[in-house]
Design an enzyme around this catalytic site. Structure first.
Site, PDB file in Angstrom:
ATOM      1  N   TYR A 141       0.676  -1.040   0.152  1.00  0.00           N
ATOM      2  CA  TYR A 141      -0.116   0.139   0.003  1.00  0.00           C
ATOM      3  C   TYR A 141       0.804   1.160   0.111  1.00  0.00           C
ATOM      4  O   TYR A 141       0.519   2.321  -0.580  1.00  0.00           O
ATOM      5  CB  TYR A 141      -0.963   0.302   1.026  1.00  0.00           C
ATOM      6  CG  TYR A 141      -2.075  -0.561   0.947  1.00  0.00           C
ATOM      7  CD1 TYR A 141      -2.173  -1.799   0.829  1.00  0.00           C
ATOM      8  CD2 TYR A 141      -3.343   0.108   1.151  1.00  0.00           C
ATOM      9  CE1 TYR A 141      -3.680  -2.626   0.554  1.00  0.00           C
ATOM     10  CE2 TYR A 141      -4.526  -0.469   1.051  1.00  0.00           C
ATOM     11  CZ  TYR A 141      -4.918  -1.827   0.691  1.00  0.00           C
ATOM     12  OH  TYR A 141      -6.020  -2.594   0.682  1.00  0.00           O
ATOM     13  N   LYS A 191       2.841 -15.254   3.238  1.00  0.00           N
ATOM     14  CA  LYS A 191       3.133 -16.250   2.055  1.00  0.00           C
ATOM     15  C   LYS A 191       4.636 -16.210   2.037  1.00  0.00           C
ATOM     16  O   LYS A 191       5.319 -16.142   0.875  1.00  0.00           O
ATOM     17  CB  LYS A 191       2.738 -15.272   0.668  1.00  0.00           C
ATOM     18  CG  LYS A 191       2.685 -15.975  -0.725  1.00  0.00           C
ATOM     19  CD  LYS A 191       1.730 -17.221  -0.692  1.00  0.00           C
ATOM     20  CE  LYS A 191       1.804 -18.011  -1.876  1.00  0.00           C
ATOM     21  NZ  LYS A 191       0.952 -19.130  -1.991  1.00  0.00           N
ATOM     22  N   ASP A 223      -3.134 -18.391   1.430  1.00  0.00           N
ATOM     23  CA  ASP A 223      -3.988 -19.134   0.343  1.00  0.00           C
ATOM     24  C   ASP A 223      -4.739 -19.974   1.342  1.00  0.00           C
ATOM     25  O   ASP A 223      -6.070 -20.210   1.321  1.00  0.00           O
ATOM     26  CB  ASP A 223      -3.428 -19.632  -0.691  1.00  0.00           C
ATOM     27  CG  ASP A 223      -2.086 -20.484  -0.522  1.00  0.00           C
ATOM     28  OD1 ASP A 223      -1.653 -20.496   0.723  1.00  0.00           O
ATOM     29  OD2 ASP A 223      -1.801 -20.932  -1.363  1.00  0.00           O
ATOM     30  N   ASP A 247      -6.627  -6.440   4.561  1.00  0.00           N
ATOM     31  CA  ASP A 247      -7.750  -6.087   3.485  1.00  0.00           C
ATOM     32  C   ASP A 247      -8.572  -7.055   3.247  1.00  0.00           C
ATOM     33  O   ASP A 247      -9.717  -7.048   2.942  1.00  0.00           O
ATOM     34  CB  ASP A 247      -7.097  -5.270   2.264  1.00  0.00           C
ATOM     35  CG  ASP A 247      -8.274  -4.587   1.387  1.00  0.00           C
ATOM     36  OD1 ASP A 247      -9.263  -4.041   2.062  1.00  0.00           O
ATOM     37  OD2 ASP A 247      -7.995  -4.482   0.304  1.00  0.00           O
TER      38      ASP A 247
HETATM   39  C1  IPM Z   1     -10.602  -0.951   3.793  1.00  0.00           C
HETATM   40  C2  IPM Z   1     -10.674  -0.179   2.379  1.00  0.00           C
HETATM   41  C3  IPM Z   1      -9.454   0.515   2.127  1.00  0.00           C
HETATM   42  C4  IPM Z   1      -8.292  -0.324   2.143  1.00  0.00           C
HETATM   43  C5  IPM Z   1      -9.575   1.135   0.797  1.00  0.00           C
HETATM   44  C6  IPM Z   1     -10.817   2.361   0.556  1.00  0.00           C
HETATM   45  C7  IPM Z   1      -8.327   2.387   0.379  1.00  0.00           C
HETATM   46  O1  IPM Z   1     -10.845  -1.344   1.257  1.00  0.00           O
HETATM   47  O2  IPM Z   1     -10.437  -0.133   4.586  1.00  0.00           O
HETATM   48  O3  IPM Z   1     -10.332  -2.016   3.849  1.00  0.00           O
HETATM   49  O4  IPM Z   1      -7.984  -0.922   1.143  1.00  0.00           O
HETATM   50  O5  IPM Z   1      -7.626  -0.306   3.193  1.00  0.00           O
HETATM   51 MG    MG Z   2     -11.035  -3.331   2.112  1.00  0.00          MG
END
Ligand code: IPM
Ligand code: MG
Length: 366
Positions: A141, A191, A223, A247
């Site tokens: 990210y 992973k 996985d 996520d």
């Molecule tokens: C979450 C969302 C966010 C992320 C997006 C909106 C950037 O999916 O809070 O899980 O990926 O963290």
């Molecule tokens: Mg999310």
């Protein structure tokens, strides 16, 4: 208690669900003589429309000056054409970064009254209670470099997944401490058979585990974990994982609860925490009054607990359970019964806060 809450409703169903969370917070304040003030600020697409920027400096300043941030959701296909750094999502990522919110706690509980609403079989989900502890400020990210080079047939894109030892250590401590208040099992998900960051992750988490001899640690590949989450969710207690895996797995864990609309979350680590439902902006149902506000209300409960209002947080969580047990359902979990609107659900939970507080009273007439 005086509490200055910065409310960032954001996009899509964000404003509808945060309004209900505020309604419930108001019920709590009234009952316990607290004073909660709300500073409402735009973020995401709403902020782009107002100021051209997904996280305007005035919103960031208000968040930094607050005691806690209550956030709705960000994102809309309307901004898909914008470059990465100018999209609504980048406003949320920048806010998490600026507030130092490295730990994202996402509990997924199969409420008894909702086991029939899950797409998974009731006997599979019954009794599940999982806490996903997601690292929120590292990995792919935020890693640099990232970008797209060249154009057309020659275009090539790249992202960087990067984790420092310190950033793995601090999130591991959060997971082990959380497990101590639960069933004392941490499943660290990586992973490591493919990724270097995962191999470091595994080494560091194993080392941190030595500080917590009373907590069991197991390692799982992502996985396999994805498969076990839907086939045998009751085997999990705390799932500790990096940003992208967290996520994905946290959305997947929502299947246990019946709907993504049920999940609240706390993004903490810095002085000011962000309390945000796990669901997104859901543009297809925005503005119709059908969204499930429980994720936002559960986030408000986590906010209360985080600022030390334990009893108040317990009451909100009990109120949610009690309203579900009375049969109230929004469309996403209605499973054939007649659904109520977003605001009816919010009103009922706000009323139930007073009811459950009353049940707690020592002189409650039985
Ligand atoms: C979450 C969302 C966010 C992320 C997006 C909106 C950037 O999916 O809070 O899980 O990926 O963290
Ligand atoms: Mg999310």
């Amino acid at each position: 208690m005086l509490l200055n809450i910065c409310v960032c409703p954001g996009d899509g169903i964000g404003p509808e669900v945060t309004a209900e969370a505020v309604r419930v917070l108001d019920a709590v304040a009234q009952l316990h003589d607290h004073h909660f003030s709300y500073d409402v600020r735009p973020i995401g697409g709403a902020a782009i429309d107002e100021t051209t920027r997904p996280l305007p400096p005035s919103t960031l300043e208000a968040c930094l000056a607050s005691d806690a941030v209550l956030l709705g959701a960000v994102g809309s296909p309307r901004y898909d054409h914008l470059p990465a750094g100018q999209r609504p999502e980048s406003g949320l990522l920048a806010l998490r970064g600026a507030l130092g919110a490295f730990a994202n706690l996402r509990p997924a509980v199969a409420h008894r009254s909702l086991v029939g609403s899950s797409p998974l079989r009731p006997e599979v989900v019954a009794g599940s209670d999982v806490l996903v502890v997601r690292e929120l400020l590292g990995g792919i990210y935020f890693g640099e470099p990232r970008g797209i080079e060249g154009a057309g047939q020659n275009a090539e894109a790249f992202d960087t997944c990067r984790y420092s030892t310190a950033s793995i250590e601090r999130i591991a401590h959060v997971a082990f401490r959380a497990a101590r208040g639960r069933r004392r099992l941490v499943t660290s998900v990586d992973k490591a058979n493919v990724l270097a960051t995962s191999r470091l992750w595994r080494t560091v988490v194993s080392r941190v585990a030595l500080d917590y001899p009373d907590v069991e640690l197991e390692h799982q590949y992502v996985d396999a974990c994805a498969m076990l989450l839907v086939t045998d969710p009751t085997r999990f207690d705390v799932i500790l994982t990096e940003n992208l895996f967290g996520d994905i797995l946290s959305d997947q864990s929502a299947a246990i609860t019946g709907s993504l609309g049920m999940l609240g979350s706390a993004s903490i680590g810095g002085r000011v925490g962000i309390f945000e439902p796990v669901h997104g902006s859901a543009p297809s149902i925005a503005g119709q009054g059908v969204a499930n506000p429980i994720g936002a209300i559960a986030s408000a409960a986590m906010l209360l607990r985080h600022v030390g209002l334990e009893t108040e947080a317990d009451d909100v969580e009990s109120a949610i359970v009690s309203v579900l047990e009375t049969g109230y359902r929004t469309a996403d979990v209605a499973a054939g019964s007649l659904p109520v609107t977003t605001s009816t659900m919010g009103h009922r939970i706000a009323e139930a806060v007073a009811e459950v507080a009353d049940m707690r009273h020592p002189y409650h007439a039985v």
